[in-house]
Scaffold this motif. Sequence first.
Motif, PDB file in Angstrom:
ATOM      1  N   TYR A  32       0.819  -1.207   0.000  1.00  0.00           N
ATOM      2  CA  TYR A  32       0.000   0.000   0.000  1.00  0.00           C
ATOM      3  C   TYR A  32       0.858   1.265   0.000  1.00  0.00           C
ATOM      4  N   LYS A  99      -3.842   3.258   0.149  1.00  0.00           N
ATOM      5  CA  LYS A  99      -4.375   2.823  -1.141  1.00  0.00           C
ATOM      6  C   LYS A  99      -3.319   1.952  -1.794  1.00  0.00           C
ATOM      7  N   GLU A 109      -9.517   8.873  -3.361  1.00  0.00           N
ATOM      8  CA  GLU A 109      -8.855   7.731  -3.998  1.00  0.00           C
ATOM      9  C   GLU A 109      -8.272   6.754  -2.983  1.00  0.00           C
ATOM     10  N   TYR A 110      -8.321   7.093  -1.715  1.00  0.00           N
ATOM     11  CA  TYR A 110      -7.796   6.212  -0.679  1.00  0.00           C
ATOM     12  C   TYR A 110      -8.895   5.282  -0.164  1.00  0.00           C
ATOM     13  N   ASP A 111      -8.496   4.046   0.103  1.00  0.00           N
ATOM     14  CA  ASP A 111      -9.455   3.019   0.501  1.00  0.00           C
ATOM     15  C   ASP A 111      -9.671   2.963   2.007  1.00  0.00           C
ATOM     16  N   TYR A 112      -8.637   3.270   2.762  1.00  0.00           N
ATOM     17  CA  TYR A 112      -8.712   3.088   4.219  1.00  0.00           C
ATOM     18  C   TYR A 112      -8.195   4.350   4.923  1.00  0.00           C
TER      19      TYR A 112
END
Length: 123
Positions: A32, A99, A109-112
């Motif tokens: 990541y 990400k 755009e970041y997942d977490y």
Amino acid sequence: QVQLVESGGGLVQAGDSLRLSCVASGRTFSSYAMGWFRQAPGKEREFVADINWSGGFTRYADSVKGRFTISRDNARDTVYLRMDSLKPEDTAVYHCAAKPMVGSRIPSEYDYWGQGTQVTVSS
């Protein structure tokens, strides 16, 4: 799923330094890219810095360039933000985010995301 927990915030005076940490758990941390963002009251979340999966590429917002340093330790599943020469305008809640592979300046755009750590700089 990746869980992120920030720490290291606090109340400091202008000119002081802090080091924020963000510990990840869950998926393989080294796959990541990681970003640091901040949000002040009444303002939108803004990009601070990001680092790619290997640590070989970093990028900074103009407002922090030369004062902040992002780094990562994949063996410890941790990303850091060293903040020097702090200014009152750096006051915000600082969040780390993850990400896959390559970072971005765009929060969506970041997942977490982590819950954030408060940084307050007094003048």
